[in-house]
Design a protein around this motif. Structure first.
Motif, PDB file in Angstrom:
ATOM      1  N   ARG A  24       7.431  48.663 -11.952  1.00 30.20           N
ATOM      2  CA  ARG A  24       6.384  48.610 -11.898  1.00 30.20           C
ATOM      3  C   ARG A  24       5.117  49.714 -11.480  1.00 30.20           C
ATOM      4  O   ARG A  24       4.638  49.142 -10.261  1.00 30.20           O
ATOM      5  CB  ARG A  24       5.298  47.401 -12.501  1.00 30.20           C
ATOM      6  CG  ARG A  24       6.188  46.775 -12.997  1.00 30.20           C
ATOM      7  CD  ARG A  24       5.956  46.899 -14.585  1.00 30.20           C
ATOM      8  NE  ARG A  24       6.669  45.705 -16.259  1.00 30.20           N
ATOM      9  CZ  ARG A  24       7.944  46.409 -16.323  1.00 30.20           C
ATOM     10  NH1 ARG A  24       8.185  46.610 -15.710  1.00 30.20           N
ATOM     11  NH2 ARG A  24       8.437  45.370 -17.165  1.00 30.20           N
ATOM     12  N   THR A  28      -2.406  50.410  -9.774  1.00 29.81           N
ATOM     13  CA  THR A  28      -2.433  48.650 -10.304  1.00 29.81           C
ATOM     14  C   THR A  28      -4.288  48.103  -9.974  1.00 29.81           C
ATOM     15  O   THR A  28      -4.598  47.434 -10.645  1.00 29.81           O
ATOM     16  CB  THR A  28      -1.685  48.361  -8.823  1.00 29.81           C
ATOM     17  OG1 THR A  28      -0.742  48.308  -8.957  1.00 29.81           O
ATOM     18  CG2 THR A  28      -1.596  46.483  -9.197  1.00 29.81           C
ATOM     19  N   PRO A  66       5.459  48.550  -5.388  1.00 28.37           N
ATOM     20  CA  PRO A  66       4.414  47.987  -6.051  1.00 28.37           C
ATOM     21  C   PRO A  66       3.524  46.550  -5.984  1.00 28.37           C
ATOM     22  O   PRO A  66       4.795  45.914  -5.268  1.00 28.37           O
ATOM     23  CB  PRO A  66       5.153  47.767  -7.523  1.00 28.37           C
ATOM     24  CG  PRO A  66       6.542  48.372  -7.650  1.00 28.37           C
ATOM     25  CD  PRO A  66       6.901  48.527  -6.276  1.00 28.37           C
ATOM     26  N   TYR A  68       2.264  44.291  -7.881  1.00 33.20           N
ATOM     27  CA  TYR A  68       3.199  42.904  -9.100  1.00 33.20           C
ATOM     28  C   TYR A  68       4.891  43.683  -9.760  1.00 33.20           C
ATOM     29  O   TYR A  68       4.209  44.368 -10.837  1.00 33.20           O
ATOM     30  CB  TYR A  68       2.253  42.899 -10.254  1.00 33.20           C
ATOM     31  CG  TYR A  68       0.668  41.936  -9.793  1.00 33.20           C
ATOM     32  CD1 TYR A  68       1.179  40.790  -9.213  1.00 33.20           C
ATOM     33  CD2 TYR A  68      -0.165  42.384  -9.716  1.00 33.20           C
ATOM     34  CE1 TYR A  68       0.371  39.789  -8.569  1.00 33.20           C
ATOM     35  CE2 TYR A  68      -1.192  41.709  -8.752  1.00 33.20           C
ATOM     36  CZ  TYR A  68      -0.788  40.413  -8.504  1.00 33.20           C
ATOM     37  OH  TYR A  68      -2.078  39.690  -7.902  1.00 33.20           O
TER      38      TYR A  68
END
Length: 263
Positions: A24, A28, A66, A68
């Motif tokens: 991911r 963000t 990342p 999350y």
């Protein structure tokens, strides 16, 4: 400089399409239309690096990992990561990550680690099928032969100093010429490294059974750094690309390795 312009440059150098399916990457937190004057770079998005970005007055924090990676159903402030998101938004700090796309890129994390050892004739350890010049890890040759111990010592002198240090698996006195590297968790590439003809494989997060199975079957020597230390060298690569835009930058020197003391 708009955030969208900085993102465009990072995506050009480290294309999101190179990221693994499970990853991911990208923006963000933040508004692409926001003005950016100072950009910080860190391995991990965490309480310490978020606080540092806020205290320095940065408008963008670029991290390798990342926030999350496995998704979430809440950004409530009574959760650790949710609290960081709230702090970032309150202080107008955007958060962007370049992870496995930075690993597989032409001038990414594996190249950064390989360059610390002066490896020549670099090629991907695990090439992409459609772009074989790109991929995870790198393999190359030392300018002159040295022992596994000497390779580890040379690496230790250039990586961030962390309590866990660097470990050697196999014969420390083995003479090396061909070296494979894969920053971050790399024991899934043990067989690949061995079949590549490497004399030693440098990676992180080596688990007991995969490492012993590899070594006891006659596999190449191993050098194990921590996940954080092995990936820190990619930060200057990220920073240098953004700095070309004329934006002020800083590299975080905070140690965010989870291992804080060796007894």
């Amino acid at each position: 400089m708009k955030l969208a312009e900085v993102i465009a440059v990072l995506n050009e150098e480290f294309p999101p399409a190179l990221a693994e399916d499970w990853d991911r990457v990208g923006l963000t937190v933040g508004d692409p239309a926001a003005e950016i004057e100072l950009v910080g770079f860190a391995v991990d998005p965490c309480a310490a690096t978020v606080a540092e970005a806020i205290s320095r007055g940065a408008q963008l924090l670029v991290t390798h990992h990342p926030l999350y990676l496995r998704g979430t159903s809440t950004v409530a402030a009574d959760t650790a990561k949710g609290a960081w998101v709230h702090q970032l938004i309150k202080h107008d700090v955007a958060l962007f990550s370049a992870h496995t796309n930075a690993d597989a890129a032409a001038d990414g994390s594996a190249v950064a680690l390989a360059e610390l050892l002066g490896l020549q004739n670099l090629r991907p350890l695990s090439p992409q099928l459609d772009q074989p010049e790109l991929g995870i890890g790198r393999i190359g040759e030392l300018e002159m032969t040295m022992t596994v111990r000497e390779v580890a010592q040379r690496l230790r002198a250039q990586l961030p100093e962390v309590p866990a240090g660097i470990l050697i698996g196999g014969d420390p006195d083995k003479i090396c010429r061909t070296v494979a590297v894969s920053p971050g968790s790399g024991d899934s590439y043990l067989a690949v490294a061995n079949h590549s003809g490497a004399d030693v494989y440098i990676t992180a997060d080596l688990r007991h059974h995969p490492a012993t199975d590899h070594l006891w079957a006659g596999g190449c020597a191993l050098i194990g750094a921590t996940h954080f230390a092995s990936e820190w060298p990619v930060l200057p690569k990220l920073r240098d690309r953004v700095a070309q835009l004329g934006v002020a930058t800083y590299l975080s020197t905070l140690i965010t390795d989870p291992w804080v003391e060796r007894i």
